[in-house]
Design an enzyme around this catalytic site. Sequence first.
Site, short mmCIF file in Angstrom:
data_model
loop_
_atom_site.label_atom_id
_atom_site.label_comp_id
_atom_site.label_asym_id
_atom_site.label_seq_id
_atom_site.Cartn_x
_atom_site.Cartn_y
_atom_site.Cartn_z
N SER A 1 1.02 -0.58 0.02
CA SER A 1 0.07 0.29 -0.47
C SER A 1 0.82 1.34 0.19
O SER A 1 1.97 0.91 0.62
CB SER A 1 -1.11 0.26 1.57
OG SER A 1 -1.56 1.37 1.23
N TYR B 1 -1.05 -1.03 10.59
CA TYR B 1 -1.59 -1.80 9.18
C TYR B 1 -0.18 -1.15 7.84
O TYR B 1 0.30 -1.74 7.23
CB TYR B 1 -2.40 -0.53 8.72
CG TYR B 1 -2.73 -0.83 7.10
CD1 TYR B 1 -4.02 -1.91 6.92
CD2 TYR B 1 -2.97 0.04 5.84
CE1 TYR B 1 -4.05 -2.24 5.38
CE2 TYR B 1 -2.85 0.47 4.23
CZ TYR B 1 -3.37 -1.38 4.15
OH TYR B 1 -4.02 -1.31 3.59
#
Length: 253
Positions: free
Chosen positions: A135, A145
Amino acid sequence: MPTALVTGATAGIGARFAHHLAGRGYDLVLVARDEERLGRSAAIHRAGTGVAVEVLPADLATEDGIAAVERRVARGVDLVVNNAGFGQQGDFLGSEIDEEVAMLKVHCEAVLRITRAALPPMLERRAGGVVNVASVAAFFSRGTYSASKAWVVTFSDSVRQQISGGGVHVMALCPGWVRTEFHERSGMDTSGIPAFLWLDPDRLVTAALRDLRRGVAVSVPGLPYKVVIGLAKILPRRLTTRLSARTGSRHDH
Ligand SMILES: NC(=O)c1ccc[n+]([C@@H]2O[C@H](COP(=O)([O-])OP(=O)(O)OC[C@H]3O[C@@H](n4cnc5c(N)ncnc54)[C@H](OP(=O)(O)O)[C@@H]3O)[C@@H](O)[C@H]2O)c1
């Protein structure tokens, strides 16, 4: 026929990877937890393109789930897309520790073990590829994350270098914002995200497959995100962390 295994293949980015790969003549192995949905996805790909589709129900947050996918890729596939993943709810101290650990299992341990199991047969044939979906968040400090996605980028690039010259390519893919089930599932409010930052999932996958063919190490589709990551690499960490905190707050904040 070459075979591609895609994790998280029933929704969002993974579903678009499966669609594009079937369109390019790949037989598919689809991995996700929801067995019924896997069956429906398989039927759509079979009917649409005539490729052979296997379904492999597996929860990649569990030992059994990871081991099942390891066994399948060790039998030989031509392309692996380690895409399954999910977002986070709440801040670190307010989160359930089991959720944080599950995230590391799905984003890191599963990616590590599936890549490790897939590579030997590919290297023996001197052909194949692994796409590990990270990401843009990998370049910012936003909890477990972004930390897990930073690991995906570093891990993929390191393996790529170690096997270079062997005919097999490992690539990290760093998407920015893409409209999928991801944000709803993780309770994120995306209303403040400007339209120009939303990537079209089909364009994302087309760019990723092109970058894979070209041997790109870290694929960052979309000009705005190439700029964002370029800036993140040169600006002070405190500043980029503050800026990223302004985008994509969560419903529970
Ligand atoms: N959407 C974005 O803006 C964005 C941006 C950057 C990176 N990403 C990354 O892109 C990847 C795909 O996300 P997406 O946006 O396509 O999300 P999505 O629409 O929510 O789809 C997630 C897929 O992963 C599967 N999955 C989730 N947990 C799993 C588990 N424990 N075991 C096996 N499969 C699991 C889901 O199926 P089941 O629920 O049936 O298991 C589903 O097929 C993720 O790695 C995410 O971090 C997304």
